[in-house]
Structures are given as C-alpha cells and as structure tokens.
Design an enzyme around this catalytic site. Structure first.
Site, PDB file in Angstrom:
ATOM      1  N   GLU A 122      -6.337  -7.289 -10.272  1.00 22.90           N
ATOM      2  CA  GLU A 122      -6.013  -6.934 -11.860  1.00 22.90           C
ATOM      3  C   GLU A 122      -5.816  -8.134 -12.334  1.00 22.90           C
ATOM      4  O   GLU A 122      -4.387  -8.437 -12.184  1.00 22.90           O
ATOM      5  CB  GLU A 122      -5.000  -5.824 -12.052  1.00 22.90           C
ATOM      6  CG  GLU A 122      -5.315  -4.643 -11.253  1.00 22.90           C
ATOM      7  CD  GLU A 122      -4.010  -3.795 -10.844  1.00 22.90           C
ATOM      8  OE1 GLU A 122      -3.093  -4.058 -11.298  1.00 22.90           O
ATOM      9  OE2 GLU A 122      -4.227  -2.495 -10.458  1.00 22.90           O
ATOM     10  N   TYR A 152      -7.413   6.270   4.499  1.00 26.97           N
ATOM     11  CA  TYR A 152      -7.979   6.486   2.967  1.00 26.97           C
ATOM     12  C   TYR A 152      -9.378   7.061   3.049  1.00 26.97           C
ATOM     13  O   TYR A 152     -10.142   6.445   3.834  1.00 26.97           O
ATOM     14  CB  TYR A 152      -7.892   5.227   2.566  1.00 26.97           C
ATOM     15  CG  TYR A 152      -8.264   4.992   1.311  1.00 26.97           C
ATOM     16  CD1 TYR A 152      -7.382   5.568   0.050  1.00 26.97           C
ATOM     17  CD2 TYR A 152      -9.549   4.583   0.712  1.00 26.97           C
ATOM     18  CE1 TYR A 152      -8.243   5.651  -1.479  1.00 26.97           C
ATOM     19  CE2 TYR A 152      -9.794   4.576  -0.593  1.00 26.97           C
ATOM     20  CZ  TYR A 152      -9.256   5.171  -1.683  1.00 26.97           C
ATOM     21  OH  TYR A 152      -9.586   5.165  -2.886  1.00 26.97           O
TER      22      TYR A 152
END
Length: 175
Positions: A122, A152
């Site tokens: 980001e 995950y």
C-alpha cells in the site's frame, strides 16, 4: 519471538520458510529484504464503492521507473513470493525507503501462516518520487506462533502480483 537473520536463513534452507528468488545477501539482522515488482496499480474512480469491485489501472514500469505522486494510493507488489506455513510474517518498509517519504504499508502488515505469494504493498508518497522495479523497498520479519498453525485460505490466495481490494467479496448491503 522474532526470528534472527541466521535463523531465517536456516529455515529457508530447511524448507520451512519460502522465499522465491531467495538471495542470502538480503538477510538482515531480524528480517529479509525484498524488492519492488514492476507492476503498479491505482484506482481510476473518484469515488470507490465498497460494495463494488474497484476499477484499477495497471502500469508495468520499465527500467526508467515511474514517478509516484502524492495524494494517490498506489498498489505495488514484491518481486518475491514469500511466506511460511510454520511462521507468521510481518512486512515493514526499509528506513531508507521511509526516509525518502515513501510509505509501503498502512494497515495490513501481517501475513498469516500458510500465505505464500507476492505481497501487495500500500504505497503513498510525501512528494513526487521516482521508484524502480527491482529496488529494495522493504523487509519481512518472521514470528514464531504459539498454538496450532492454521493455513491462510482467504480471498487473496493464489495472488501472483499486486492485487486490488477484494472487500466487495465480503460486503453486504445493509438492511
């Protein structure tokens, strides 16, 4: 407990930490240095609706790099696919990157165990700054977990480069 650089190296060699395109020269005291991938994306809309997938513009940087401008969120990726089913990972900027006014991670620095893919960064900048594909931009630290590891299996599984938000997959219309 955070892993030391020598322990990261040992765990990579043992196959317990995965770093695609691993280079032992990028081992740091408590982390592994990673590079910026060539693809950068940003959102095209003036207003983004959380219930709709955002429209992203993607650019592939050449060797001359790309100037990032303030007041825009960019999504970049790591050149390396990194992670581990045995450790949680946490992403940080290099001091040299931050000191240039480049921030690469605002809200999602934690990599869950079992998440092994290129990380989405980001990116925001304080002033116009030119970045280049392959430049060192951050570091990844690995943390031992307590309890049973759970791999995950989220909406970003299988990512191969920077990924636009998939929040709309979770969004529900209120009412």
């Amino acid at each position: 407990m955070i892993l030391s650089g020598p322990e990261i190296l040992s765990e990579v060699r043992a196959g317990r930490i995965h770093i695609d395109d691993f280079d032992p020269e990028r081992i740091e005291p408590n982390s592994y240095g990673f590079r910026l991938a060539e693809d950068i994306l940003w959102y095209e809309q003036d207003i983004i609706d959380c219930f709709e997938p955002p429209k992203a513009h993607q650019v592939t940087m050449g060797s001359d790099g790309m100037v990032l401008e303030p007041d825009r969120l960019y999504l970049g990726g790591t050149m390396e696919a990194m992670g581990s089913p045995h450790y949680a990972a946490e992403l940080y900027a290099c001091l040299s990157t931050s000191a240039m006014g480049i921030w690469i991670q605002y809200s999602a620095p934690l990599g869950h165990s079992g998440a092994v893919f290129p990380w989405t960064l980001e990116i925001k900048v304080a002033h116009p700054v030119r970045v280049y594909p392959g430049m060192m931009i951050g570091k990844l630290a690995f943390w031992a977990m307590q309890g049973t590891a759970v791999d995950y299996n989220g909406k970003y599984t299988g990512s191969t480069s920077a990924v636009a938000s998939r929040l709309s997959l979770d969004a529900h219309v209120p009412g």
